[in-house]
Design an enzyme around this catalytic site. Structure first.
Site, short mmCIF file in Angstrom:
data_model
loop_
_atom_site.label_atom_id
_atom_site.label_comp_id
_atom_site.label_asym_id
_atom_site.label_seq_id
_atom_site.Cartn_x
_atom_site.Cartn_y
_atom_site.Cartn_z
N HIS A 1 86.86 49.53 70.83
CA HIS A 1 87.33 48.15 70.57
C HIS A 1 87.55 47.91 69.10
CE1 HIS A 1 85.48 46.91 74.69
NE2 HIS A 1 86.65 47.52 74.81
N CYS B 1 100.54 46.52 54.75
CA CYS B 1 99.98 47.87 54.68
C CYS B 1 100.26 48.50 53.31
CB CYS B 1 100.61 48.72 55.79
SG CYS B 1 100.16 50.46 55.70
#
Ligand code: APR
Length: 257
Positions: free
Chosen positions: A130, A159
């Site tokens: 997760h 990014c």
């Protein structure tokens, strides 16, 4: 309170020692003794505030800027979870699993927890199905970065490698599990001949499918849980108690063999 002399603990240690490829699957119960509340059952966040919306991922993709504004200014249950995550340190259960890996018995650890505590305790082969709340992940190139390494001046953050949109590495409800992690979990499960299922209600897929796959192969599943779970009736052994108390005793017996 399970004692070292307890028959089921000794039996569990024997089965684990005899296995060739032990894999652990951990859930929120593993971190309750690190003061992070679970989601379901007594003291659970969803028990207290109700189940969260199931479309978090869709809402993020519709408006990443707004979603990041909400993430950076959490409200309601997320405030409680956020402060618990920031203050949490590994408990003796995390340390015991790291020792079990170091001495060669535990081959892989699949965790549903996003709290980074298995890494903090020294575990190395950890698959965070997760995600990890201390990381952000690029939706374009899938690279992961420590949150403190990226700038949040402009939202959504970009990014550093490809200027793609960054999202928390935590997998939101409705979000597909990143394929690199999912493949890793499937590879480890396919090699597993004994699974330790620790502190999870075993209700959320795809993680909940791994112990069922092991059972279908005829291999043992050993559970450590403070209460009964959906999986309990199918486990060869279910050790009832706190993972932070049981795991150190279990690992001590295994190391003495
Ligand atoms: N020691 C061992 N087990 C414990 C302890 C403890 N000290 N305290 C609680 N438990 C058990 C509970 O009995 C329960 O079975 O841990 C389990 C916690 O279950 P959940 O809160 O449902 O957590 P988890 O199984 O990890 O949830 C899976 O659901 O909401 C999503 O993404 C979230 O990863 C989470 C997923």
């Amino acid at each position: 309170m399970i004692e070292k002399e307890d028959k089921s603990l000794i039996e569990a240690a024997e089965i684990i020692s005899q296995a060739g490829y032990v894999v652990a699957l951990t859930g929120a119960g593993m971190s309750v003794e690190s003061k992070i509340p679970p989601f379901r059952g007594p003291g659970g966040i969803w028990t207290k505030y109700g189940e969260p919306p199931m479309d978090g991922y869709q809402r993020f993709m519709a408006d990443p800027k707004k979603a990041w504004e909400e993430t950076l200014n959490p409200k309601g249950p997320m405030v409680e979870l956020r402060s618990a995550l920031e203050a949490a340190v590994p408990n003796p259960g995390h340390v015991a699993l790291a020792e079990l890996e170091k001495e060669g018995t535990l081959k892989a650890l699949i965790t549903q927890n996003i709290d980074n505590l298995h890494y903090a305790a020294g575990s190395a082969n950890v698959l965070e199905i997760h995600g990890n709340a201390t990381l952000v992940r690029c939706l374009n190139c899938n690279s992961r970065h420590k949150r403190e390494e990226v700038s949040f001046e402009e939202l959504p953050p970009k990014c550093p490698q490809c200027a793609g949109i960054l999202k928390s590495d935590t997998v939101f409800f409705g979000e597909p599990i990143p394929t690199d992690v999912l493949q890793g979990c499937q590879e480890e499960s396919s090699k597993c001949d004994c699974m330790l299922v620790i502190g999870t209600s075993a209700m959320v897929y795809p993680a909940a499918a791994f112990p069922q796959h092991i059972l279908r192969q005829g291999y043992p599943v050993i559970e450590i849980n403070l209460y009964e779970s959906e999986l309990t009736p199918r486990c060869l052994i279910s050790l009832r108690g706190r993972s932070g108390e049981i795991l150190p005793k279990l690992v001590e017996i295994i190391k003495e063999k």
